[in-house]
Motif scaffolding. Structure first.
Motif, PDB file in Angstrom:
ATOM      1  N   SER A   1      39.788  14.520  62.344  1.00 23.61           N
ATOM      2  CA  SER A   1      40.660  15.586  61.859  1.00 23.61           C
ATOM      3  C   SER A   1      40.585  16.756  62.834  1.00 23.61           C
ATOM      4  O   SER A   1      39.532  17.370  62.985  1.00 23.61           O
ATOM      5  CB  SER A   1      40.177  16.016  60.464  1.00 23.61           C
ATOM      6  OG  SER A   1      40.919  17.128  60.021  1.00 23.61           O
TER       7      SER A   1
ATOM      8  N   ASP B   1      34.399  16.742  61.972  1.00 19.08           N
ATOM      9  CA  ASP B   1      35.127  15.504  61.706  1.00 19.08           C
ATOM     10  C   ASP B   1      36.065  15.199  62.873  1.00 19.08           C
ATOM     11  O   ASP B   1      37.175  15.728  62.935  1.00 19.08           O
ATOM     12  CB  ASP B   1      35.927  15.635  60.411  1.00 19.08           C
ATOM     13  CG  ASP B   1      36.648  14.357  60.032  1.00 19.08           C
ATOM     14  OD1 ASP B   1      36.559  13.355  60.774  1.00 19.08           O
ATOM     15  OD2 ASP B   1      37.324  14.365  58.992  1.00 19.08           O
TER      16      ASP B   1
ATOM     17  N   GLU C   1      36.215  22.401  60.614  1.00 22.04           N
ATOM     18  CA  GLU C   1      35.980  22.162  59.185  1.00 22.04           C
ATOM     19  C   GLU C   1      34.951  23.147  58.638  1.00 22.04           C
ATOM     20  O   GLU C   1      34.724  23.186  57.436  1.00 22.04           O
ATOM     21  CB  GLU C   1      35.460  20.745  58.945  1.00 22.04           C
ATOM     22  CG  GLU C   1      36.501  19.658  59.094  1.00 22.04           C
ATOM     23  CD  GLU C   1      36.802  19.320  60.542  1.00 22.04           C
ATOM     24  OE1 GLU C   1      37.990  19.133  60.843  1.00 22.04           O
ATOM     25  OE2 GLU C   1      35.878  19.262  61.365  1.00 22.04           O
TER      26      GLU C   1
ATOM     27  N   ARG D   1      40.516  26.677  59.103  1.00 24.33           N
ATOM     28  CA  ARG D   1      41.602  26.411  60.056  1.00 24.33           C
ATOM     29  C   ARG D   1      42.509  27.621  60.229  1.00 24.33           C
ATOM     30  O   ARG D   1      42.921  27.941  61.343  1.00 24.33           O
ATOM     31  CB  ARG D   1      42.393  25.183  59.632  1.00 24.33           C
ATOM     32  CG  ARG D   1      41.578  23.933  59.855  1.00 24.33           C
ATOM     33  CD  ARG D   1      42.357  22.683  59.673  1.00 24.33           C
ATOM     34  NE  ARG D   1      41.455  21.568  59.966  1.00 24.33           N
ATOM     35  CZ  ARG D   1      41.607  20.380  59.489  1.00 24.33           C
ATOM     36  NH1 ARG D   1      42.633  20.109  58.722  1.00 24.33           N
ATOM     37  NH2 ARG D   1      40.751  19.433  59.787  1.00 24.33           N
TER      38      ARG D   1
ATOM     39  N   ASP E   1      33.460  21.757  64.443  1.00 26.56           N
ATOM     40  CA  ASP E   1      34.318  20.607  64.162  1.00 26.56           C
ATOM     41  C   ASP E   1      33.409  19.449  63.807  1.00 26.56           C
ATOM     42  O   ASP E   1      32.791  18.836  64.676  1.00 26.56           O
ATOM     43  CB  ASP E   1      35.171  20.295  65.388  1.00 26.56           C
ATOM     44  CG  ASP E   1      36.248  19.263  65.097  1.00 26.56           C
ATOM     45  OD1 ASP E   1      36.307  18.754  63.962  1.00 26.56           O
ATOM     46  OD2 ASP E   1      37.022  18.962  66.018  1.00 26.56           O
TER      47      ASP E   1
END
Length: 144
Positions: free
Chosen positions: A79, A76, A83, A51, A74
């Protein structure tokens, strides 16, 4: 670094290390530790997490990814943000530390969860050398 084990929380500017938590007994890299190490070898300091790495540098349009660019995924949807991060080998492949039980290896660049790419280490005075159509990831750029 191909073949080194994935180690959650492992690695960084100094190279592979014992990880943290579930990676505490494994000497190797997690995805962002591998990216941080690679860019440190080029003399550029970047953040430790995917991030943090996503937030700095220049966004690179799909199709203009060059070797060394950081490529984010990404995995997830609950969220926001990436990640996972890999390092572009060319316009079609990355090298990455995939997940617990895995090893640093090559993988396709475009795959499920592809979010985009960032070129770290750019500064505003380097703008003339960035590919047409690229834009800063944020108003701030990576610092050395």
């Amino acid at each position: 670094m191909i073949g080194l084990p994935y180690s959650w929380g492992g690695g960084g500017v100094a190279g592979p290390s014992l990880g943290k938590g579930r990676g505490a007994m494994t000497f190797g890299f997690d995805c962002s530790g591998l990216a941080q190490y690679a860019w440190a070898q080029a003399g550029v300091r970047i953040g430790r997490t995917a991030r943090d790495q996503w937030k700095n540098g220049w966004r690179v349009p799909e199709g203009q990814v060059q070797p060394g660019d950081l490529v984010f995924y990404d995995s997830d949807p609950k969220s926001p943000g990436p990640e996972h991060v890999g390092i572009a080998v060319d316009g079609e492949r990355i090298v990455h530390a995939p997940s617990t039980g895995g090893f640093v290896t090559y993988a396709p660049l475009i795959r499920r969860g592809y979010l985009g790419a960032v070129r770290p280490g750019m500064s505003p005075d380097m703008e003339a050398v960035r590919p047409a159509g690229t834009a800063p990831a944020t108003s701030e750029v990576a610092t050395r």
